[in-house]
Design an enzyme around this catalytic site. Sequence first.
Site, PDB file in Angstrom:
ATOM      1  N   GLY A 149      53.982  34.665  93.873  1.00 22.15           N
ATOM      2  CA  GLY A 149      53.104  35.824  93.934  1.00 22.15           C
ATOM      3  C   GLY A 149      53.205  36.776  92.771  1.00 22.15           C
ATOM      4  O   GLY A 149      52.410  37.715  92.678  1.00 22.15           O
TER       5      GLY A 149
ATOM      6  N   TYR B   3      36.787  33.910  92.623  1.00 18.10           N
ATOM      7  CA  TYR B   3      37.408  35.210  92.938  1.00 18.10           C
ATOM      8  C   TYR B   3      36.836  36.358  92.119  1.00 18.10           C
ATOM      9  O   TYR B   3      37.338  37.479  92.222  1.00 18.10           O
ATOM     10  CB  TYR B   3      38.923  35.177  92.643  1.00 18.10           C
ATOM     11  CG  TYR B   3      39.627  33.918  93.060  1.00 18.10           C
ATOM     12  CD1 TYR B   3      39.745  33.588  94.410  1.00 18.10           C
ATOM     13  CD2 TYR B   3      40.184  33.066  92.116  1.00 18.10           C
ATOM     14  CE1 TYR B   3      40.407  32.424  94.792  1.00 18.10           C
ATOM     15  CE2 TYR B   3      40.846  31.909  92.493  1.00 18.10           C
ATOM     16  CZ  TYR B   3      40.944  31.591  93.833  1.00 18.10           C
ATOM     17  OH  TYR B   3      41.588  30.453  94.199  1.00 18.10           O
TER      18      TYR B   3
ATOM     19  N   CYS C  18      24.375  23.203  86.227  1.00 17.76           N
ATOM     20  CA  CYS C  18      23.065  23.534  86.759  1.00 17.76           C
ATOM     21  C   CYS C  18      23.252  24.365  88.020  1.00 17.76           C
ATOM     22  O   CYS C  18      22.991  23.899  89.129  1.00 17.76           O
ATOM     23  CB  CYS C  18      22.312  22.243  87.037  1.00 17.76           C
ATOM     24  SG  CYS C  18      20.577  22.552  87.226  1.00 17.76           S
ATOM     25  N   GLU C  19      23.765  25.567  87.835  1.00 19.44           N
ATOM     26  CA  GLU C  19      23.996  26.476  88.962  1.00 19.44           C
ATOM     27  C   GLU C  19      24.168  27.884  88.407  1.00 19.44           C
ATOM     28  O   GLU C  19      24.978  28.097  87.495  1.00 19.44           O
ATOM     29  CB  GLU C  19      25.252  26.022  89.731  1.00 19.44           C
ATOM     30  CG  GLU C  19      25.567  26.939  90.867  1.00 19.44           C
ATOM     31  CD  GLU C  19      26.301  26.283  92.046  1.00 19.44           C
ATOM     32  OE1 GLU C  19      26.288  25.043  92.173  1.00 19.44           O
ATOM     33  OE2 GLU C  19      26.865  27.044  92.829  1.00 19.44           O
TER      34      GLU C  19
HETATM   35  N1  LLP Z   1      54.491  29.499  97.231  1.00 19.13           N
HETATM   36  C1  LLP Z   1      53.531  29.264  98.141  1.00 19.13           C
HETATM   37  C2  LLP Z   1      53.908  28.848  99.491  1.00 19.13           C
HETATM   38  C3  LLP Z   1      52.180  29.421  97.791  1.00 19.13           C
HETATM   39  O1  LLP Z   1      51.235  29.211  98.694  1.00 19.13           O
HETATM   40  C4  LLP Z   1      51.843  29.813  96.470  1.00 19.13           C
HETATM   41  C5  LLP Z   1      50.445  29.956  96.059  1.00 19.13           C
HETATM   42  C6  LLP Z   1      52.894  30.027  95.553  1.00 19.13           C
HETATM   43  C7  LLP Z   1      54.209  29.879  95.974  1.00 19.13           C
HETATM   44  C8  LLP Z   1      52.660  30.409  94.136  1.00 19.13           C
HETATM   45  O2  LLP Z   1      51.988  31.615  94.031  1.00 19.13           O
HETATM   46  P1  LLP Z   1      51.858  32.303  92.587  1.00 19.13           P
HETATM   47  O3  LLP Z   1      53.244  32.587  92.092  1.00 19.13           O
HETATM   48  O4  LLP Z   1      51.153  31.342  91.707  1.00 19.13           O
HETATM   49  O5  LLP Z   1      51.060  33.528  92.818  1.00 19.13           O
HETATM   50  N2  LLP Z   1      43.997  29.703  93.224  1.00 19.13           N
HETATM   51  C9  LLP Z   1      44.435  31.077  93.298  1.00 19.13           C
HETATM   52  C10 LLP Z   1      45.882  31.198  93.689  1.00 19.13           C
HETATM   53  C11 LLP Z   1      46.221  30.479  94.997  1.00 19.13           C
HETATM   54  C12 LLP Z   1      47.682  30.529  95.313  1.00 19.13           C
HETATM   55  C13 LLP Z   1      48.044  29.617  96.428  1.00 19.13           C
HETATM   56  N3  LLP Z   1      49.423  29.645  96.789  1.00 19.13           N
HETATM   57  C14 LLP Z   1      44.150  31.764  91.955  1.00 19.13           C
HETATM   58  O6  LLP Z   1      43.585  31.128  91.072  1.00 19.13           O
HETATM   59  O7  LLP Z   1      44.434  32.944  91.789  1.00 19.13           O
END
Ligand code: LLP
Length: 432
Positions: free
Chosen positions: A236, A320, A350-351
């Site tokens: 996160g 997002y 094409c969108e």
């Molecule tokens: N651990 C778990 C259980 C997770 O579900 C995630 C991310 C992470 C760690 C890693 O999170 P990070 O450090 O990358 O914030 N596609 C979205 C982000 C989806 C994240 C899903 N889970 C985007 O492009 O912002």
Amino acid sequence: MPSPPTLTAPADAFPVLRTEIAGLSVNELAEQFGTPLYVYDAAKIRERIGDLRSFDQIRYAQKANSSLAILDLMRRQGVLVEAVSAGEVRRALAAGYKEQGDPPPVVYTADIFDRESLDLVLSLGLHVNCGSPDMIDQLGERAPGSAITLRINPGFGHGHSRKTNTGGEQSKHGIWHEQLDDCLRRADHHGLVVTGLHLHIGSGADMEHLSQVCGAMEKLALVAGRTLQLISAGGGLPVPYRPGESYVDLGEYYRLWDASRKRLEAAFGHPLRLEIEPGRYLVAESGYLVSELRAVKRMGTNTFYLLDAGFNNLARPILYGAYHPMSIVPRAGDGAGRTQSEVVVGGPLCESGDIFTQTDGGFVCTRSLPAAAVGELLVIENAGAYGAVMSSNYNSKPMAAEVLISGGQAHLVRKRQSFDDLVRGESIPAAE
Ligand code: LLP
């Protein structure tokens, strides 16, 4: 007194003109490998790993970028890995991770087992971080006596978008905090030992919310009790995508977690391992999506820069309303003195939603960029996390090639897909 570390991206952090990536000419990279092209800077990833070394263990959330080359880089740096699917487990093994070890090199973390992942996890004896009561039962029935960890939804969450908030009642993720007791009983029933708790409240969360997680962990860990050997802070951690956005103060973040860990150690009378599980933080800033400007057109008052890369390559803006820094690569010289103007930047699909400059809800906005001519390159930056991994073959576009720059050399780590790759596995039924 030393001044506090600067955490906020300064106004000049994202230059709008660029000639090189990690010391190599962008024009030459595009000439050699074609566009659209993902380019990753290995040094940046190593630097980000270094930032987190105070934690006992870094476990990379490979969903952010599961390229084998990047997984290999992580492994060589002593970073362990998390997998959310059978495919991610196989990627980890293909990149050289061992199936078992202490701490477990690969952990399967999800809210369900599909049949394939359950069979695979059991056959390899992988460690599982369960995100639902059903996972506990399904694992317990087939592998009684295993050690498991539990992913808990603490009842609150935060993310850069509603879609990346993984806590609270609206989220499907983790075991609801009030059901921890019930889940401990389920685990007991199967002879499973709960050796750790894991909290991940969302992606792109802020310090205020992230710091509340430690308190939640302490309460939950005391309920789970002395079988715990690990607490995981999840991922996160945000990275700035534009001036004014901030990094989390990692020193402070670590101190909060370490203090919670120490209080729990005192309560349990034994040491606890403290893990962190970032995805974005480790790879976002290492990645660049290099595209070619193929058309410049006017629609009333708007000027559109249309690229050969679209949301098939980078879906974050359409999903997002995510903002990515962008830069123009002059064909010759450094571009100094070019006038800047407000443009809409879009792709070839094409969108109508195939626009890189949009806000949440699909509202098209503009970006101030230097004048550029058709045939010049535009780089979409901070694209190393959730870029290539979320790409698709929409409009029958091949997935982009990917290059890793390491030690001053550009390595092709993924070939651009061919038409044969696109139709592999398809067939046309014999005529009736
Ligand atoms: N651990 C778990 C259980 C997770 O579900 C995630 C991310 C992470 C760690 C890693 O999170 P990070 O450090 O990358 O914030 N596609 C979205 C982000 C989806 C994240 C899903 N889970 C985007 O492009 O912002």
